[in-house]
Design a protein around this motif. Structure first.
Motif, PDB file in Angstrom:
ATOM      1  N   LYS A 301       0.822  -1.211   0.000  1.00 42.64           N
ATOM      2  CA  LYS A 301       0.000   0.000   0.000  1.00 42.64           C
ATOM      3  C   LYS A 301       0.854   1.259   0.000  1.00 42.64           C
ATOM      4  N   GLY A 302       2.094   1.143   0.454  1.00 39.00           N
ATOM      5  CA  GLY A 302       2.974   2.304   0.499  1.00 39.00           C
ATOM      6  C   GLY A 302       3.200   2.842   1.890  1.00 39.00           C
ATOM      7  N   ILE A 303       2.340   2.503   2.850  1.00 37.00           N
ATOM      8  CA  ILE A 303       2.564   2.963   4.207  1.00 37.00           C
ATOM      9  C   ILE A 303       3.657   2.109   4.864  1.00 37.00           C
ATOM     10  N   THR A 304       4.182   2.564   5.990  1.00 37.53           N
ATOM     11  CA  THR A 304       5.244   1.844   6.673  1.00 37.53           C
ATOM     12  C   THR A 304       4.729   1.257   7.987  1.00 37.53           C
ATOM     13  N   VAL A 305       5.316   0.122   8.371  1.00 32.59           N
ATOM     14  CA  VAL A 305       4.901  -0.602   9.565  1.00 32.59           C
ATOM     15  C   VAL A 305       6.122  -0.844  10.441  1.00 32.59           C
ATOM     16  N   GLU A 306       6.043  -0.387  11.696  1.00 24.24           N
ATOM     17  CA  GLU A 306       7.075  -0.726  12.666  1.00 24.24           C
ATOM     18  C   GLU A 306       6.747  -2.081  13.293  1.00 24.24           C
ATOM     19  N   ILE A 307       7.752  -2.930  13.406  1.00 17.67           N
ATOM     20  CA  ILE A 307       7.540  -4.249  13.971  1.00 17.67           C
ATOM     21  C   ILE A 307       7.683  -4.173  15.488  1.00 17.67           C
ATOM     22  N   ARG A 378     -19.687 -11.733  16.622  1.00 19.40           N
ATOM     23  CA  ARG A 378     -19.132 -10.466  16.181  1.00 19.40           C
ATOM     24  C   ARG A 378     -18.444  -9.725  17.314  1.00 19.40           C
ATOM     25  N   LEU A 379     -17.258  -9.214  17.020  1.00 16.74           N
ATOM     26  CA  LEU A 379     -16.544  -8.295  17.890  1.00 16.74           C
ATOM     27  C   LEU A 379     -16.433  -6.947  17.174  1.00 16.74           C
ATOM     28  N   PRO A 380     -16.275  -5.855  17.917  1.00 19.58           N
ATOM     29  CA  PRO A 380     -16.345  -4.532  17.283  1.00 19.58           C
ATOM     30  C   PRO A 380     -15.032  -4.093  16.645  1.00 19.58           C
ATOM     31  N   LEU A 381     -15.150  -3.439  15.518  1.00 18.33           N
ATOM     32  CA  LEU A 381     -14.015  -2.697  14.940  1.00 18.33           C
ATOM     33  C   LEU A 381     -13.990  -1.334  15.627  1.00 18.33           C
ATOM     34  N   TRP A 382     -13.526  -1.315  16.858  1.00 17.26           N
ATOM     35  CA  TRP A 382     -13.626  -0.126  17.694  1.00 17.26           C
ATOM     36  C   TRP A 382     -12.486   0.828  17.375  1.00 17.26           C
ATOM     37  N   ASP A 383     -12.802   1.865  16.598  1.00 15.16           N
ATOM     38  CA  ASP A 383     -11.763   2.789  16.137  1.00 15.16           C
ATOM     39  C   ASP A 383     -11.046   3.498  17.281  1.00 15.16           C
ATOM     40  N   GLY A 384     -11.690   3.550  18.437  1.00 18.21           N
ATOM     41  CA  GLY A 384     -11.046   4.186  19.572  1.00 18.21           C
ATOM     42  C   GLY A 384      -9.771   3.493  20.022  1.00 18.21           C
ATOM     43  N   TYR A 385      -9.604   2.226  19.603  1.00 22.11           N
ATOM     44  CA  TYR A 385      -8.394   1.494  19.967  1.00 22.11           C
ATOM     45  C   TYR A 385      -7.276   1.637  18.938  1.00 22.11           C
ATOM     46  N   ALA A 386      -7.524   2.406  17.884  1.00 23.53           N
ATOM     47  CA  ALA A 386      -6.500   2.577  16.847  1.00 23.53           C
ATOM     48  C   ALA A 386      -5.228   3.201  17.416  1.00 23.53           C
ATOM     49  N   ASP A 387      -5.374   4.016  18.457  1.00 27.21           N
ATOM     50  CA  ASP A 387      -4.201   4.638  19.072  1.00 27.21           C
ATOM     51  C   ASP A 387      -3.234   3.615  19.647  1.00 27.21           C
ATOM     52  N   MET A 388      -3.726   2.422  19.945  1.00 24.42           N
ATOM     53  CA  MET A 388      -2.855   1.382  20.484  1.00 24.42           C
ATOM     54  C   MET A 388      -1.820   0.923  19.453  1.00 24.42           C
ATOM     55  N   LEU A 389      -2.074   1.210  18.189  1.00 28.24           N
ATOM     56  CA  LEU A 389      -1.168   0.802  17.116  1.00 28.24           C
ATOM     57  C   LEU A 389      -0.299   1.958  16.620  1.00 28.24           C
ATOM     58  N   LYS A 390      -0.276   3.046  17.348  1.00 28.11           N
ATOM     59  CA  LYS A 390       0.544   4.178  16.921  1.00 28.11           C
ATOM     60  C   LYS A 390       2.026   3.857  17.041  1.00 28.11           C
ATOM     61  N   SER A 391       2.778   4.403  16.105  1.00 27.60           N
ATOM     62  CA  SER A 391       4.235   4.263  16.122  1.00 27.60           C
ATOM     63  C   SER A 391       4.865   5.656  16.140  1.00 27.60           C
ATOM     64  N   ASP A 392       6.002   5.775  16.822  1.00 28.68           N
ATOM     65  CA  ASP A 392       6.730   7.047  16.850  1.00 28.68           C
ATOM     66  C   ASP A 392       7.555   7.257  15.591  1.00 28.68           C
ATOM     67  N   VAL A 393       7.810   6.160  14.848  1.00 31.90           N
ATOM     68  CA  VAL A 393       8.752   6.252  13.728  1.00 31.90           C
ATOM     69  C   VAL A 393       8.176   5.756  12.405  1.00 31.90           C
ATOM     70  N   ALA A 394       6.974   5.206  12.415  1.00 35.52           N
ATOM     71  CA  ALA A 394       6.367   4.689  11.186  1.00 35.52           C
ATOM     72  C   ALA A 394       4.890   5.051  11.167  1.00 35.52           C
ATOM     73  N   ASP A 395       4.210   4.672  10.101  1.00 34.85           N
ATOM     74  CA  ASP A 395       2.793   5.012   9.981  1.00 34.85           C
ATOM     75  C   ASP A 395       1.927   4.216  10.958  1.00 34.85           C
TER      76      ASP A 395
END
Length: 464
Positions: A301-307, A378-395
């Motif tokens: 996709k072009g975005i970057t992922v920190e492992i 069904r479990l929720p796609l709870w967008d409020g948890y997106a911050d848990m996947l934030k990276s300081d150095v990647a997308d």
């Protein structure tokens, strides 16, 4: 194993032993209408008409017949005759009254044996079920074959079920239905699908990573993409799993097994769709060239992922495959993956955790699963948890910190790679049965497969 098509036959009044269906509510009335020898024999066998109880009883005009207990004799579910199919002697059987209906599926799946590596087991003689439901026979056999395919693929150890073997399975299925299969590996994989390549690059060359794609159907028909996680063995990578956690990691390609089996069902039913199957196949191995915690990967996709964790590799290979699926502009994307232990903690081994970005689609698949007794939760796609996947150095980071909502954050990661506005289902399935149930032996299992197939049948006009 005996060909499943030989285990269910049209009832032309050929010789067969009778199966009398009894439920607990109607047991006393049924027993009261039986002659003394039947009452004595059922008492000796402690038969009370409870689900999955089976008794051999005397029968007029036959050497013996069968009494089978079910939950509700007016609504036979898929597993109500499975115990009988597992325990009765070899022979031919028919229901004394009524229709086999959905129960024929469990009769077939009860014959499943994974005996590829056994040399001493004696073959079990077939039990043949006669049915008047002629129109349902072919589809029931096809579904049972698909279930057996999932079980076979998942039960096979990783040494014999690596990326080349998943490729071979796709080739076999594709050839049977005239589909085209293409495979991307090597330099082309590294350039086009960098996350799939990164996850699998430490594996032995014979188990090199690849993206397997199958295309089938009229290009003018609605496009449906099926995506499967094909991690053929997951060591955890450099964030290595403990030995107990690695024991069942041959099943980490269970999502690919489901996607392959569903593709087989779609093609066998000749659903009017343009099918695009994608299997992201790799082994998450350990080596000097393995990807590392802290690495930053580029994506298709072009975005970057920190492992953040190399053991969160399934979402990486799926991410690239989902982008590829979206490039063909399908009207529906479905992915299957043995993705998170968090889903098992949340809903246990029987229920695939279901995520959807479309409310009506989620309701449809839930209803379809209930209809065929293949439930999802069904479990929720709870967008409020997106911050848990934030990276300081990647997308984005591939693993959230803190251990909260692991199944949800994994689904949110995948959502980043699904085209905006495209209906999408994600099934986080266990693909394994830790304890046997009638018609469902311990080992690899199809969970969510029949629910999604019924959804596709209903959407594309071939529901029975």
């Amino acid at each position: 194993m005996t060909d499943l098509a030989d285990l269910i036959k049209i009832d032309n009044q050929q010789p067969a032993r009778s199966i009398h269906i009894v439920d607990a509510d109607g047991f006393d009335a049924w027993l009261g209408g039986q002659p003394a020898p039947v009452r004595a024999v059922t008492a000796a066998q402690k038969f009370k008409g409870k689900p999955h109880e089976v008794a051999i009883i005397p029968a007029e005009g036959e050497e013996w017949a069968v009494a089978a207990g079910v939950a509700d004799r007016q609504a036979l579910g898929p597993w109500c005759l499975a115990r009988a199919a597992e325990t009765l002697p070899e022979g031919t059987y028919r229901l004394a009254e009524g229709s086999t209906g959905a129960a024929a599926l469990g009769w077939l799946t009860a014959h499943y044996r994974f005996d590829r590596y056994r040399v001493e087991d004696k073959p079990v003689g077939p039990r043949v079920l006669l049915t008047g439901d002629v129109a349902r026979i072919e589809q029931t056999v096809q579904i049972a074959r698909a279930v057996a395919l999932v079980r076979d693929l998942v039960n096979t150890p990783a040494a014999d079920m690596g990326p080349p073997d998943l490729e071979a399975a796709a080739e076999t299925i594709g050839k049977a239905f005239g589909a085209s299969v293409t495979v991307t590996r090597g330099d082309a994989l590294e350039q086009g699908y960098p996350m799939i390549h990164a996850v699998g690059k430490a594996a032995d060359r014979a188990f090199a990573p690849r993206l397997v794609e199958l295309s089938w159907g009229d290009p003018a028909h609605p496009r449906v993409a099926l995506v499967g996680k094909g991690i053929c063995f997951d060591s955890g990578g450099l964030d290595i799993k403990p030995s107990a956690g690695m024991r069942l990691m041959k099943k980490d390609m269970g999502g690919a097994a489901h996607a392959l089996a569903l593709a087989q069902l779609v093609m066998a039913a000749r659903l009017p769709v343009r099918l695009h199957l994608l299997i992201a196949a790799a082994e998450n191995a350990i080596g000097g060239n393995a990807f590392r915690p802290g690495d930053i990967l580029r994506t298709r996709k072009g975005i970057t992922v920190e492992i953040g964790n190399t053991d969160a590799e399934g979402r990486l290979v799926l991410g690239d495959a989902l982008v590829r699926a979206g490039e063909e502009q399908p009207e529906l994307i479905v992915d299957f993956a043995t993705l998170t232990g968090a889903a098992r903690v949340a809903v246990g081994p029987d229920l695939p955790a279901l995520f959807a970005n479309d409310e009506s689609l989620a309701a449809e698949v839930a209803a379809a699963g209930a209809e065929v007794d293949d439930p999802t939760w069904r479990l929720p796609l709870w967008d409020g948890y997106a911050d848990m996947l934030k990276s300081d150095v990647a997308d984005i980071n591939n693993a959230g910190e803190g251990g909260f909502a692991g199944a949800i954050t994994a689904a949110l990661f995948l959502k980043r790679f699904v085209p905006e506005g495209t209906p999408w289902l994600h099934l986080d399935t266990f693909a394994w049965r830790p304890a046997a149930k009638p018609g469902r032996p311990k080992g690899g299992e199809a969970l969510g497969l029949r629910a999604v197939f019924r959804l596709l049948q209903q959407r594309y006009g071939r529901a029975p």
